[in-house]
Design a protein around this motif. Structure first.
Motif, PDB file in Angstrom:
ATOM      1  N   TRP A  52       4.536  -5.382   1.615  1.00 52.98           N
ATOM      2  CA  TRP A  52       3.268  -4.500   1.128  1.00 52.98           C
ATOM      3  C   TRP A  52       3.601  -4.092  -0.141  1.00 52.98           C
ATOM      4  O   TRP A  52       2.607  -3.998  -0.868  1.00 52.98           O
ATOM      5  N   LEU A  53       4.777  -3.202  -0.399  1.00 55.65           N
ATOM      6  CA  LEU A  53       4.990  -2.837  -1.721  1.00 55.65           C
ATOM      7  C   LEU A  53       4.682  -3.969  -3.011  1.00 55.65           C
ATOM      8  O   LEU A  53       3.884  -3.572  -3.560  1.00 55.65           O
ATOM      9  N   ILE A  54       5.199  -5.170  -2.630  1.00 58.22           N
ATOM     10  CA  ILE A  54       5.096  -6.221  -3.633  1.00 58.22           C
ATOM     11  C   ILE A  54       3.573  -6.680  -3.764  1.00 58.22           C
ATOM     12  O   ILE A  54       3.251  -6.842  -4.915  1.00 58.22           O
ATOM     13  N   GLN A  55       2.950  -6.709  -2.793  1.00 57.14           N
ATOM     14  CA  GLN A  55       1.518  -6.913  -2.726  1.00 57.14           C
ATOM     15  C   GLN A  55       0.751  -6.107  -3.484  1.00 57.14           C
ATOM     16  O   GLN A  55      -0.104  -6.352  -4.382  1.00 57.14           O
ATOM     17  N   ARG A  56       0.939  -4.831  -3.306  1.00 51.82           N
ATOM     18  CA  ARG A  56       0.224  -3.634  -3.989  1.00 51.82           C
ATOM     19  C   ARG A  56       0.432  -3.518  -5.471  1.00 51.82           C
ATOM     20  O   ARG A  56      -0.225  -3.739  -6.359  1.00 51.82           O
ATOM     21  N   LEU A  57       1.778  -4.082  -5.868  1.00 51.11           N
ATOM     22  CA  LEU A  57       2.087  -4.329  -7.137  1.00 51.11           C
ATOM     23  C   LEU A  57       1.342  -5.365  -7.810  1.00 51.11           C
ATOM     24  O   LEU A  57       0.994  -5.114  -8.889  1.00 51.11           O
ATOM     25  N   ARG A  58       1.457  -6.403  -7.133  1.00 47.68           N
ATOM     26  CA  ARG A  58       0.515  -7.767  -7.537  1.00 47.68           C
ATOM     27  C   ARG A  58      -0.743  -7.375  -7.969  1.00 47.68           C
ATOM     28  O   ARG A  58      -1.343  -7.568  -8.865  1.00 47.68           O
ATOM     29  N   ILE A  59      -1.196  -6.580  -7.021  1.00 48.21           N
ATOM     30  CA  ILE A  59      -2.752  -6.433  -7.140  1.00 48.21           C
ATOM     31  C   ILE A  59      -3.163  -5.369  -8.354  1.00 48.21           C
ATOM     32  O   ILE A  59      -3.872  -5.562  -9.127  1.00 48.21           O
ATOM     33  N   SER A  88      13.387 -22.678   6.037  1.00 48.74           N
ATOM     34  CA  SER A  88      13.708 -21.587   5.484  1.00 48.74           C
ATOM     35  C   SER A  88      13.327 -21.325   4.155  1.00 48.74           C
ATOM     36  O   SER A  88      12.750 -20.301   3.960  1.00 48.74           O
ATOM     37  N   LEU A  89      13.451 -22.293   3.346  1.00 50.25           N
ATOM     38  CA  LEU A  89      12.927 -22.175   1.981  1.00 50.25           C
ATOM     39  C   LEU A  89      11.278 -22.082   1.856  1.00 50.25           C
ATOM     40  O   LEU A  89      11.062 -20.974   1.227  1.00 50.25           O
ATOM     41  N   LYS A  90      10.696 -22.812   2.658  1.00 52.81           N
ATOM     42  CA  LYS A  90       9.205 -22.600   2.574  1.00 52.81           C
ATOM     43  C   LYS A  90       8.851 -21.195   3.130  1.00 52.81           C
ATOM     44  O   LYS A  90       7.788 -20.628   2.528  1.00 52.81           O
ATOM     45  N   LYS A  91       9.513 -20.825   4.181  1.00 56.47           N
ATOM     46  CA  LYS A  91       8.992 -19.333   4.696  1.00 56.47           C
ATOM     47  C   LYS A  91       9.353 -18.453   3.757  1.00 56.47           C
ATOM     48  O   LYS A  91       8.597 -17.538   3.590  1.00 56.47           O
ATOM     49  N   HIS A  92      10.411 -18.505   3.080  1.00 54.73           N
ATOM     50  CA  HIS A  92      10.721 -17.455   1.632  1.00 54.73           C
ATOM     51  C   HIS A  92       9.757 -17.488   0.737  1.00 54.73           C
ATOM     52  O   HIS A  92       9.175 -16.511   0.209  1.00 54.73           O
ATOM     53  N   VAL A  93       9.043 -18.655   0.278  1.00 57.18           N
ATOM     54  CA  VAL A  93       8.091 -18.846  -0.673  1.00 57.18           C
ATOM     55  C   VAL A  93       6.880 -18.330  -0.215  1.00 57.18           C
ATOM     56  O   VAL A  93       6.306 -17.219  -0.655  1.00 57.18           O
ATOM     57  N   GLU A  94       6.481 -18.742   1.023  1.00 58.05           N
ATOM     58  CA  GLU A  94       5.189 -17.903   1.522  1.00 58.05           C
ATOM     59  C   GLU A  94       5.299 -16.616   1.671  1.00 58.05           C
ATOM     60  O   GLU A  94       4.294 -15.736   1.509  1.00 58.05           O
ATOM     61  N   GLU A  95       6.374 -15.927   2.325  1.00 55.89           N
ATOM     62  CA  GLU A  95       6.430 -14.491   2.498  1.00 55.89           C
ATOM     63  C   GLU A  95       6.815 -13.684   1.173  1.00 55.89           C
ATOM     64  O   GLU A  95       6.242 -12.501   1.210  1.00 55.89           O
ATOM     65  N   ASN A  96       7.245 -14.173   0.260  1.00 55.12           N
ATOM     66  CA  ASN A  96       7.853 -13.461  -0.748  1.00 55.12           C
ATOM     67  C   ASN A  96       7.430 -13.815  -2.299  1.00 55.12           C
ATOM     68  O   ASN A  96       7.396 -12.937  -3.025  1.00 55.12           O
ATOM     69  N   LEU A  97       7.003 -14.972  -2.453  1.00 55.42           N
ATOM     70  CA  LEU A  97       6.651 -15.528  -3.763  1.00 55.42           C
ATOM     71  C   LEU A  97       5.173 -15.881  -3.947  1.00 55.42           C
ATOM     72  O   LEU A  97       4.540 -15.643  -5.055  1.00 55.42           O
ATOM     73  N   GLU A  98       4.566 -16.437  -2.818  1.00 53.83           N
ATOM     74  CA  GLU A  98       3.170 -17.178  -3.251  1.00 53.83           C
ATOM     75  C   GLU A  98       2.070 -16.125  -3.327  1.00 53.83           C
ATOM     76  O   GLU A  98       2.164 -15.172  -2.440  1.00 53.83           O
ATOM     77  N   ILE A  99       1.446 -16.228  -4.272  1.00 54.33           N
ATOM     78  CA  ILE A  99       0.311 -15.324  -4.256  1.00 54.33           C
ATOM     79  C   ILE A  99      -1.066 -15.707  -3.798  1.00 54.33           C
ATOM     80  O   ILE A  99      -1.398 -16.849  -4.212  1.00 54.33           O
ATOM     81  N   LYS A 100      -1.594 -15.385  -2.883  1.00 52.44           N
ATOM     82  CA  LYS A 100      -2.731 -15.501  -2.074  1.00 52.44           C
ATOM     83  C   LYS A 100      -3.946 -15.006  -2.534  1.00 52.44           C
ATOM     84  O   LYS A 100      -4.915 -15.455  -2.373  1.00 52.44           O
ATOM     85  N   CYS A 101      -3.663 -13.708  -2.802  1.00 52.72           N
ATOM     86  CA  CYS A 101      -4.772 -12.676  -3.121  1.00 52.72           C
ATOM     87  C   CYS A 101      -5.167 -12.680  -4.602  1.00 52.72           C
ATOM     88  O   CYS A 101      -4.139 -12.298  -5.348  1.00 52.72           O
ATOM     89  N   ASP A 102      -6.105 -13.006  -4.929  1.00 55.88           N
ATOM     90  CA  ASP A 102      -6.644 -12.851  -6.362  1.00 55.88           C
ATOM     91  C   ASP A 102      -7.597 -11.909  -6.423  1.00 55.88           C
ATOM     92  O   ASP A 102      -8.915 -11.799  -5.805  1.00 55.88           O
ATOM     93  N   VAL A 103      -7.289 -10.846  -7.246  1.00 50.82           N
ATOM     94  CA  VAL A 103      -8.482  -9.713  -7.321  1.00 50.82           C
ATOM     95  C   VAL A 103      -9.776 -10.119  -7.898  1.00 50.82           C
ATOM     96  O   VAL A 103     -10.783  -9.335  -7.796  1.00 50.82           O
ATOM     97  N   THR A 104      -9.766 -11.168  -8.688  1.00 47.30           N
ATOM     98  CA  THR A 104     -11.204 -11.541  -9.271  1.00 47.30           C
ATOM     99  C   THR A 104     -11.904 -12.558  -8.388  1.00 47.30           C
ATOM    100  O   THR A 104     -13.196 -12.387  -8.498  1.00 47.30           O
ATOM    101  N   ASP A 105     -11.252 -12.935  -7.028  1.00 47.68           N
ATOM    102  CA  ASP A 105     -11.907 -13.634  -6.074  1.00 47.68           C
ATOM    103  C   ASP A 105     -11.147 -13.463  -4.890  1.00 47.68           C
ATOM    104  O   ASP A 105     -10.363 -14.331  -4.437  1.00 47.68           O
TER     105      ASP A 105
END
Length: 143
Positions: free
Chosen positions: A127-134, A65-82
């Protein structure tokens, strides 16, 4: 819960986007716990996009459960420079936002920030959080 938490910490020890930490509220961490209004133990807080108050985690306390939360909500996998780790949807959004002016991107950040507290389906919130990160990454790259 402690073994699951420690395992999660080991998983993200080298992460540049996720920090797993613990604080002993009965000792030297008392000031930190007071600052974040921790009253019961264990309490799990997480912080998104510069949020300085933190949110209370309400999910399961097992490793999966903890891992799923991190993967879905906290971990940033998309880097705009790469954008190798970005989805096609994220890549398209990056390209679209690169064409906008700094002021237009700032307006989008303001608009999305206001929507963060709104009730919405989990996938739309993600998706909202992902857009904010980008957008925040594009803005910080300009500095």
């Amino acid at each position: 819960m402690k073994p699951a938490w420690d395992r999660l910490g080991d998983d993200y020890a080298a992460s540049s986007s996720v920090l797993i930490a613990d604080v002993d509220c009965t000792a030297e961490g008392e000031e930190v716990c007071s600052k974040f209004d921790v009253k019961g133990y264990p309490t799990i807080k997480y912080f998104l996009n510069g949020d300085e108050e933190g949110e209370d985690y309400q999910g399961g306390r097992d490793y999966d459960s903890l891992k799923k939360h991190v993967e879905e909500n906290l971990e940033i996998k998309c880097d705009v420079t790469d954008p190798v780790g970005c989805t096609d949807k994220e890549k398209a959004y990056i390209e679209k936002m690169k064409q906008k002016t700094t002021d237009e991107r700032g307006a989008q950040i303001t608009r999305l920030d206001k929507m963060k507290g709104d009730s919405m389906k989990a996938d739309l919130k993600q998706w909202l959080i992902q857009r904010l990160r980008i957008l925040n990454s594009l803005s910080s790259d300009e500095l």
